[in-house]
Design a protein around this motif. Sequence first.
Motif, PDB file in Angstrom:
ATOM      1  N   CYS A 114      -6.281   3.327  -3.703  1.00 31.11           N
ATOM      2  CA  CYS A 114      -6.221   2.319  -2.656  1.00 31.11           C
ATOM      3  C   CYS A 114      -7.475   2.437  -1.788  1.00 31.11           C
ATOM      4  N   GLU A 143      -2.604  -6.497 -13.547  1.00 27.98           N
ATOM      5  CA  GLU A 143      -3.475  -5.962 -12.490  1.00 27.98           C
ATOM      6  C   GLU A 143      -4.405  -4.876 -13.024  1.00 27.98           C
ATOM      7  N   CYS A 162      -2.621  -0.613  -2.249  1.00 31.50           N
ATOM      8  CA  CYS A 162      -1.237  -0.247  -2.558  1.00 31.50           C
ATOM      9  C   CYS A 162      -0.288  -1.218  -1.849  1.00 31.50           C
ATOM     10  N   ASP A 163       0.963  -1.169  -2.214  1.00 33.04           N
ATOM     11  CA  ASP A 163       1.957  -2.102  -1.663  1.00 33.04           C
ATOM     12  C   ASP A 163       2.145  -1.924  -0.164  1.00 33.04           C
ATOM     13  N   ASP A 164       2.073  -0.683   0.323  1.00 28.17           N
ATOM     14  CA  ASP A 164       2.237  -0.434   1.761  1.00 28.17           C
ATOM     15  C   ASP A 164       1.120  -1.092   2.567  1.00 28.17           C
ATOM     16  N   CYS A 165      -0.110  -0.950   2.096  1.00 24.21           N
ATOM     17  CA  CYS A 165      -1.247  -1.543   2.802  1.00 24.21           C
ATOM     18  C   CYS A 165      -1.214  -3.066   2.735  1.00 24.21           C
ATOM     19  N   LYS A 166      -0.783  -3.617   1.608  1.00 23.56           N
ATOM     20  CA  LYS A 166      -0.644  -5.072   1.489  1.00 23.56           C
ATOM     21  C   LYS A 166       0.389  -5.591   2.476  1.00 23.56           C
ATOM     22  N   ALA A 167       1.486  -4.854   2.613  1.00 19.67           N
ATOM     23  CA  ALA A 167       2.543  -5.275   3.530  1.00 19.67           C
ATOM     24  C   ALA A 167       2.062  -5.237   4.976  1.00 19.67           C
ATOM     25  N   ASP A 203      -0.158  -8.300   5.565  1.00 18.62           N
ATOM     26  CA  ASP A 203       0.513  -9.596   5.450  1.00 18.62           C
ATOM     27  C   ASP A 203       1.311  -9.961   6.684  1.00 18.62           C
TER      28      ASP A 203
END
Length: 50
Positions: free
Chosen positions: A6, A21, A35-40, A43
Amino acid sequence: MTKVKCIICDTVVNLDSKSLEAKRIKNHPIRTFMCDDCKAKLDKPKPNKQ
């Protein structure tokens, strides 16, 4: 499995090498991974100051 890092939190994530991906990152190394946490976190809408 493909290991990617990430760009924000430097967490190493294992992606399935057959996933879309992972193929995109492999074919275009300039693309970055989050990573999903950073995307969240990115957003979420920012609160308006009034």
